[in-house]
Design a protein around this motif. Structure first.
Motif, short mmCIF file in Angstrom:
data_model
loop_
_atom_site.label_atom_id
_atom_site.label_comp_id
_atom_site.label_asym_id
_atom_site.label_seq_id
_atom_site.Cartn_x
_atom_site.Cartn_y
_atom_site.Cartn_z
N PHE A 154 0.82 -1.21 0.00
CA PHE A 154 0.00 0.00 0.00
C PHE A 154 0.86 1.26 0.00
N GLY A 155 2.03 1.20 0.64
CA GLY A 155 2.93 2.36 0.61
C GLY A 155 3.41 2.65 -0.80
N SER A 156 3.76 1.60 -1.55
CA SER A 156 4.19 1.79 -2.93
C SER A 156 3.06 2.36 -3.78
N ALA A 157 1.83 1.93 -3.51
CA ALA A 157 0.68 2.45 -4.26
C ALA A 157 0.51 3.95 -4.03
N VAL A 158 0.65 4.38 -2.76
CA VAL A 158 0.49 5.80 -2.43
C VAL A 158 1.59 6.63 -3.09
N ILE A 159 2.83 6.17 -3.01
CA ILE A 159 3.95 6.92 -3.60
C ILE A 159 3.81 6.97 -5.12
N THR A 160 3.41 5.87 -5.73
CA THR A 160 3.22 5.87 -7.18
C THR A 160 2.13 6.85 -7.59
N ALA A 161 1.04 6.88 -6.83
CA ALA A 161 -0.05 7.82 -7.14
C ALA A 161 0.45 9.26 -7.08
N CYS A 162 1.29 9.58 -6.08
CA CYS A 162 1.86 10.93 -6.00
C CYS A 162 2.72 11.22 -7.23
N GLY A 163 3.51 10.23 -7.64
CA GLY A 163 4.35 10.41 -8.82
C GLY A 163 3.53 10.60 -10.08
N VAL A 164 2.44 9.86 -10.22
CA VAL A 164 1.57 10.00 -11.40
C VAL A 164 0.99 11.41 -11.45
N LEU A 165 0.55 11.92 -10.31
CA LEU A 165 0.01 13.28 -10.27
C LEU A 165 1.08 14.30 -10.62
N LEU A 166 2.31 14.08 -10.13
CA LEU A 166 3.39 15.01 -10.44
C LEU A 166 3.72 15.02 -11.93
N VAL A 167 3.88 13.83 -12.51
CA VAL A 167 4.19 13.74 -13.95
C VAL A 167 3.04 14.30 -14.78
N SER A 168 1.81 14.05 -14.35
CA SER A 168 0.65 14.59 -15.07
C SER A 168 0.65 16.11 -15.03
N GLY A 169 1.03 16.67 -13.88
CA GLY A 169 1.10 18.12 -13.78
C GLY A 169 2.16 18.71 -14.69
N LEU A 170 3.21 17.95 -14.95
CA LEU A 170 4.29 18.45 -15.81
C LEU A 170 4.02 18.24 -17.29
N THR A 171 3.29 17.17 -17.64
CA THR A 171 3.20 16.80 -19.07
C THR A 171 1.79 16.68 -19.61
N SER A 172 0.79 16.49 -18.77
CA SER A 172 -0.54 16.18 -19.28
C SER A 172 -1.35 17.45 -19.52
N GLY A 173 -2.61 17.28 -19.89
CA GLY A 173 -3.46 18.42 -20.16
C GLY A 173 -4.80 17.99 -20.74
N ILE A 174 -5.40 18.84 -21.57
CA ILE A 174 -6.71 18.59 -22.17
C ILE A 174 -6.58 18.75 -23.68
N GLU A 175 -7.17 17.83 -24.42
CA GLU A 175 -7.13 17.91 -25.87
C GLU A 175 -7.88 19.15 -26.37
N ALA A 176 -7.36 19.74 -27.43
CA ALA A 176 -8.01 20.92 -28.02
C ALA A 176 -9.40 20.57 -28.54
N GLN A 177 -10.34 21.48 -28.37
CA GLN A 177 -11.71 21.27 -28.83
C GLN A 177 -12.14 22.41 -29.75
N ARG A 178 -12.25 23.62 -29.22
CA ARG A 178 -12.66 24.75 -30.06
C ARG A 178 -11.62 25.11 -31.09
N TYR A 179 -10.34 24.76 -30.81
CA TYR A 179 -9.26 25.07 -31.74
C TYR A 179 -8.73 23.81 -32.42
N ALA A 180 -9.56 22.79 -32.50
CA ALA A 180 -9.07 21.52 -33.06
C ALA A 180 -8.71 21.63 -34.53
N GLY A 181 -9.26 22.58 -35.26
CA GLY A 181 -8.96 22.73 -36.68
C GLY A 181 -7.76 23.60 -36.97
#
Length: 850
Positions: A29-56
């Motif tokens: 369970f400790g590894s699960a918690v630390i991994t979840a924190c890492g996923v949130l950190l990497v998502s904050g650095l690299t992820s986002g939302i796909e373009a919709q109104r500007y998709a063209g």
């Protein structure tokens, strides 16, 4: 030799599943918690939302939307950083550009046929028709707008309003409505509801007619988008140029803000989670090795060297750590999904914000857990490995008489440091540093208490001894066991106390902030009424202020604007920028607002001046007369003279600016509230109330509320912000609770042979269960006392940092709920494994090897 050590370690694990299963659970369970924190950190650095109104669009150009800070995450400006309207021509001349389309986005509200505001679920925005090509939007019926009173709506809006082509729809910017004839309908795109006006009308409705929201670029066939973006960046410096997935960042401001939120949260929460996981794993492994003292002592007695003991335990912990952390890391992605869903439900993260599925967080989690487990195993085996074999055999039968000097001194030093960080720091260093120090002191205090835990348990056992001894057999045994086996009980008390302390501190932070925000707003708003926007996603039009001032019975109307700013300062020689809530007010209307000014005066709040709350001034190290360096909501940098420091920051905002200065740099250009004071002459309040009611009746998006209701809304806004921290720490608290159950079950299960011996000398199963019930009360009461004592200094320090008073707010029912939860957890985790252990025949159980 190495293979032989691992063979022995694997054999030990197979024959001693209980202790190793407990370590496996803690690591899993400790590894699960630390991994979840890492996923949130990497998502904050690299992820986002796909373009919709500007998709063209191949490329989208926007204003600089973040502040560049070296060696740190770049904070995002909360308001739209617009573009000059002339930039479109410059972009259109860049080679490879087929067309450059200037785009304006205007927040709107709509009313149904009866004039009631429509709640569409998604925000409603207006645009110029020329920008429809960027999605692209296509007409499914009708034709484009030709005049300023015509509009094209998307199918979702037409359906919700029950309208068709040729009907009129009432649309409002802020509290200024106007009717428009529907000339066409387009298919909806993305998570917004769209209305299209003529380009000229869109410019008239925009709060900043000389500014564009973005410029969308359509490329010539065969043009590489990345190369084109590079040429555009050179042609129009000082802008943000986006392609591909990055276009979503400029389309949705909340995407960039969400990334900053995730980076900040995961960085702070991840460090705490890692420390707690290492603490729990160390406690669990230490307890498991303590239960094997006799076995390890026998190995020393038959000539096993300290190095061999360390190698054996190192191999055992390595095997358990690798398996537990690898399997737990795989579940960490599910925990991250759960946290994302919880944040979206709380409104702090867009529902369509995707998480990054990068394997790096899982790899990092496994490495950290394995290293932490290996270190914990080494420390736990250190005493058994280094003392003489004869002494080891002696300690295998009874616990050592006392704690070592180093351990006792270390515990006392950590407790002293924790108290200094919790209480003294907020008195000496104001601002965010004091709040962070008070919150982080909890873990320091917990580690210190864990080191001297056996002393605390023994003291409580002695206090409860006379009470327990009233039950002659069970009570006597419980009192004797608790006093003689304080180290063993300490392993169960410490995680339970940590869970209670974490729960009390987090609830205290939430309720103290809520109550203080409510109090400050209730005492600070001295107006008779407050006008707010009753419609979704809108505010109050600036012209409404003069309308209200002209109403019968109204003596004054004070507009209040809301935004956020970045306050720049140096910390330890490094540049920092902290985001603070901000309000804009007119000093002429200060009679309607009391900010509890501590230094200076607000009467000169005009031009390039600023007032700061006690928290903001302390964070940046500013006093009255100093110059504050800040970026306004849209990124415009200002250096303003500090003219006042006030106390009511939680209720009204940590930064107060001149009204026009703040409003000019917001996306909507709208006010959030209007404070209305009635005339004192006879009949003034009644006239003002009646005229305000009539105004609200003919303005669908306008609401008239009392100062008390307005204060309650401010309390709710603070609660929304605090829930995010509570959600994250709730996941960590859940891990601690799992560890508590894990440790208690492990402690009881390991005593099966002891129970059998008691029964063989005449103790009944009922007396044994009663003995364990009484021991569980020693554990529970010690954990509650320790948890409360540990939580109290951080609670006091946090209250000092937030309110300036050492009085945290915790309802008695909350403490009782925490106490009841700890009691039930302790009792069930003790009674159920006890009943299970007593099912075996005493003779068979007594013959089981240690």
């Amino acid at each position: 030799m190495r293979r032989a050590v691992f063979d022995i370690a694997w054999s030990t694990i197979k024959h001693r599943k209980g202790g190793f299963v407990a370590a496996f659970v803690a690591l899993f369970f400790g590894s699960a918690v630390i991994t979840a924190c890492g996923v949130l950190l990497v998502s904050g650095l690299t992820s986002g939302i796909e373009a919709q109104r500007y998709a063209g669009a191949a490329v989208v150009v926007g204003g600089e939307q973040s502040k560049d800070i070296a060696e740190d995450f770049d904070p995002v400006y909360p308001e739209r950083a617009g573009l000059s309207a002339t930039v479109t021509e410059r972009i259109a001349k860049v080679p490879g550009v087929r067309s450059a389309v200037g785009e304006r986005t205007i927040a709107l509200s709509a009313a149904d046929r009866q004039g009631h505001p429509l709640d569409l679920g998604d925000p409603l925005y207006g645009h110029g028709w020329s920008s429809a090509v960027l999605a692209p939007f296509e007409l499914t019926a009708g034709e484009p707008p030709r005049t300023g009173r015509e509009a094209v709506v998307d199918a979702d809006l037409a359906r919700a309003a029950g309208l068709k082509i040729g009907d009129r729809i009432r649309l409002a910017v802020g509290t200024t409505p106007a009717p428009y004839e529907i000339t066409g309908i387009v298919d909806p795109v993305g998570r917004q509801v769209s209305v299209f006006f003529t380009d000229a009308r869109a410019a008239e409705l925009s709060p900043h007619p000389d500014r564009l929201t973005t410029v969308g670029v359509l490329a010539e066939p065969g043009t590489d988008a990345s190369a084109l973006a590079g040429r555009i960046a050179k042609a129009v410096p000082g802008t943000d140029v986006h392609t591909g997935r990055e276009i979503g960042d400029v389309e949705f401001l909340d995407a960039g803000q969400s990334r900053g939120f995730l980076v900040g949260l995961s960085a702070a929460f991840g460090g705490t989670a890692l420390a707690v996981v290492v603490f729990v794993v160390s406690s669990t492994l230490g307890l498991g090795i303590q239960q094997r003292r006799r076995e390890l002592a026998m190995l020393r007695a038959i000539a096993a060297t300290p190095r061999q003991i360390h190698k054996l335990i190192g191999a055992e912990t390595l095997l358990v750590s690798v398996v537990g952390s690898v399997l737990g890391a795989a579940q960490g992605f599910l925990v991250a999904d759960w946290l994302r869903a919880a944040f979206a439900e709380a409104g702090t993260l867009p529902a369509d914000f995707g998480l990054a599925r990068n394997p790096l967080p899982a790899v990092a989690s496994v490495v950290l857990c394995v290293l932490g487990g290996r270190l914990a195993g080494y420390l736990a085996a250190r005493r058994v490995a280094r003392i003489r074999p004869v002494d080891a055999l002696g300690e295998s039968l009874v616990e050592p008489a006392g704690l070592g000097r180093v351990r006792l001194l270390s515990g006392l030093v950590l407790i002293a440091l924790g108290l200094v960080a919790a209480v003294v720091l907020p008195l000496v260093i104001p601002g965010q540093a004091a709040l962070a120090g008070a919150g982080s002191s909890l873990l320091v205090l917990m580690v210190g208490a864990a080191l001297i835990g056996p002393v605390l348990v023994k003291a409580v056992a002695r206090l409860l001894g006379p009470l327990l001894s009233r039950s002659r057999v069970s009570g006597y045994l419980a009192a004797a066991n608790s006093a003689a086996n304080s180290r063993r009980l300490s392993g169960a008390v410490v995680p339970l106390a940590l869970g209670a302390a974490m729960a009390l501190l987090q609830i205290s932070l939430l309720t103290t902030g809520q109550e203080e925000a409510k109090r400050q707003t209730a005492e600070g708003v001295v107006a008779d009424w407050v006008l707010t926007s009753g419609g979704p996603g809108t505010g109050l039009s600036p012209e409404l202020t003069e309308t209200v001032r002209a109403l019968p019975g109204v003596a004054a109307a004070t507009p209040v604007g809301r935004s956020q700013v970045l306050l720049n300062y140096d910390e330890a020689g490094k540049p920092r920028a902290e985001t603070f809530s901000a309000q804009g007010i007119d000093p002429a209307g200060l009679q309607a607002l009391d900010l509890d000014v501590r230094e200076g005066s607000l009467t000169g709040l005009t031009g390039d001046t600023i007032a700061l709350s006690r928290m903001a001034a302390g964070t940046a190290g500013l006093d009255v007369g100093d110059t504050a360096d800040l970026h306004l909501g849209d990124g415009v940098r200002k250096k303003l003279k500090v003219i006042a420091v006030y106390g009511n920051g939680l209720g009204f905002g940590e930064v107060t600016l001149p009204h026009q200065l703040l409003i000019r740099h917001t996306t909507s250009g709208l006010n959030s509230a209007l404070l209305v004071t009635a005339a004192e002459r006879a009949g003034g309040p009644a006239k003002a109330g009646a005229s305000l009611g009539e105004l609200a009746g003919r303005t669908p998006t306008l609401a008239v509320v009392s100062p008390d209701d307005y204060a309650a809304a401010q309390e709710g806004a603070y609660a929304d912000q605090s829930w995010t921290s509570l959600i994250a720490n709730g996941a960590l608290l859940l891990y601690v609770l799992i560890a508590v159950v894990n440790t208690l079950v492990m402690t009881v299960t390991a005593r099966s042979r002891e129970f059998a011996m008691l029964r063989l000398i005449g103790t009944t199963a009922r007396q044994t269960r009663r003995m364990m019930f009484m021991e569980s009360w020693v554990v529970v009461l010690t954990a509650l006392a320790l948890g409360t004592l540990i939580a109290l200094p951080p609670m006091v320090g946090s209250a000092l940092a937030l309110t300036g008073r050492p009085l945290p707010h915790v309802e008695p029912v909350v403490w009782l709920a925490v106490a009841g939860s700890v009691a039930l957890l302790g009792w069930f985790s003790t009674s159920l494994p006890t009943r299970s252990a007593l099912r075996a025949e005493p003779v068979a159980a007594a013959g089981v090897r240690d």
